[in-house]
Design a protein around this motif. Structure first.
Motif, short mmCIF file in Angstrom:
data_model
loop_
_atom_site.label_atom_id
_atom_site.label_comp_id
_atom_site.label_asym_id
_atom_site.label_seq_id
_atom_site.Cartn_x
_atom_site.Cartn_y
_atom_site.Cartn_z
N LYS A 174 0.69 -1.54 0.57
CA LYS A 174 -0.04 0.15 0.36
C LYS A 174 0.74 1.16 -0.10
CE LYS A 174 -3.94 1.91 1.95
NZ LYS A 174 -4.98 1.60 3.14
N TRP A 175 2.17 0.81 0.96
CA TRP A 175 2.84 2.46 1.07
C TRP A 175 3.47 2.61 -0.63
CZ3 TRP A 175 8.34 3.33 -0.80
CH2 TRP A 175 8.31 4.35 -0.48
N PHE A 176 3.95 1.94 -1.19
CA PHE A 176 4.53 1.60 -2.83
C PHE A 176 3.48 2.22 -3.70
CE2 PHE A 176 8.05 -0.96 -1.49
CZ PHE A 176 9.32 -0.46 -1.88
N PHE A 181 0.31 6.92 -6.77
CA PHE A 181 0.00 7.99 -6.80
C PHE A 181 0.34 9.74 -7.01
CE2 PHE A 181 -3.40 4.28 -6.06
CZ PHE A 181 -4.22 4.13 -8.01
N ALA A 182 1.01 9.14 -6.32
CA ALA A 182 2.42 10.78 -5.79
C ALA A 182 3.27 10.77 -6.85
CB ALA A 182 2.83 10.29 -4.88
N TYR A 187 3.13 13.93 -12.69
CA TYR A 187 2.87 13.73 -14.19
C TYR A 187 2.12 14.65 -14.26
CZ TYR A 187 5.39 11.42 -18.06
OH TYR A 187 5.99 11.10 -19.43
N ASP A 188 0.65 13.57 -14.43
CA ASP A 188 -0.46 14.47 -15.20
C ASP A 188 0.19 16.54 -14.87
OD1 ASP A 188 -0.30 12.13 -16.27
OD2 ASP A 188 -2.49 11.80 -14.71
N THR A 189 0.32 16.43 -13.84
CA THR A 189 0.44 18.33 -13.30
C THR A 189 1.30 18.65 -14.34
OG1 THR A 189 -0.71 17.24 -11.07
CG2 THR A 189 0.69 19.55 -11.51
#
Length: 197
Positions: A174-176, A181-182, A187-189
């Motif tokens: 879950k940490w990975f 998602f970060a 990247y999308d930003t």
């Protein structure tokens, strides 16, 4: 430890290969098999590790100037298939989709390209499609899959494998996924900022 899952097959598709060799060595030592594309596949083979080509799995070569390499049901099915869901397992068996337990990706350097050139076509080609899709798929299925979304996560995974072998807890996976998602959000930003100029 909670819900330990073994990493048996890793899909490795990276732009930056620096720092990857130590992680690959430790994974290989722990019996993890490699699956890869293009330059990364050659890099792994040159290190002396067996590495299946994605095109041998999918029966499709890298096409459209490298724009389409990993976008295939045998790859994404292997990442997204739920190990605990009988219907998913039956479909994976029916379509000969192998389980992929670890995805190591490093996205095309979009921001660096924007900073170094005004050539729009060069910038557009550095919008990663397959990599970002692999990141999202593996992160979505963190119950079963470990996602390493950039070279910043090579070391954390290396430390885990050295400490506990090719197994991870659900909390670690879950940490990975959170890191993944970060990475995709950042990247999308950056891409949105370029288009919004």
């Amino acid at each position: 430890m909670s819900e330990m899952k073994k990493m048996k097959t890793a899909l490795v598709s990276v732009f930056h290969k620096d720092g990857l060799d130590e992680l690959l060595a430790e994974l290989h030592k722990n019996g993890v098999k490699f699956l890869s594309t293009g330059g990364t596949q050659k890099f792994i083979a040159e290190l002396g590790y067996p590495c299946e080509k994605v095109e041998d799995l999918t029966s499709y070569p890298s096409i459209l100037g490298g724009r389409v390499k990993t976008l295939h049901p045998k790859v994404f099915g292997g990442i997204l298939g739920r190990r605990s869901l009988e219907s998913d397992q039956q479909e994976m068996a029916k379509y000969e989709i192998p389980e992929i337990d670890l995805v190591i990706v490093d996205l095309y350097p979009f921001e660096q390209t924007v900073a170094s050139t005004d050539d729009e076509s060069a910038i557009i080609e550095k919008i990663d499609i397959g990599g970002i899709s692999l990141i999202r798929a593996a992160a979505k299925n963190f119950n079963d899959v470990v996602i390493v979304p950039s070279k910043a996560q090579y070391q954390p995974l290396l430390e885990i494998v050295k400490a506990q072998g090719a197994e991870t807890t659900k909390e670690q996976r879950k940490w990975f996924a959170e890191q993944a998602f970060a990475t995709s959000s950042h990247y999308d930003t950056a891409i949105h900022a370029y288009f919004a100029k």
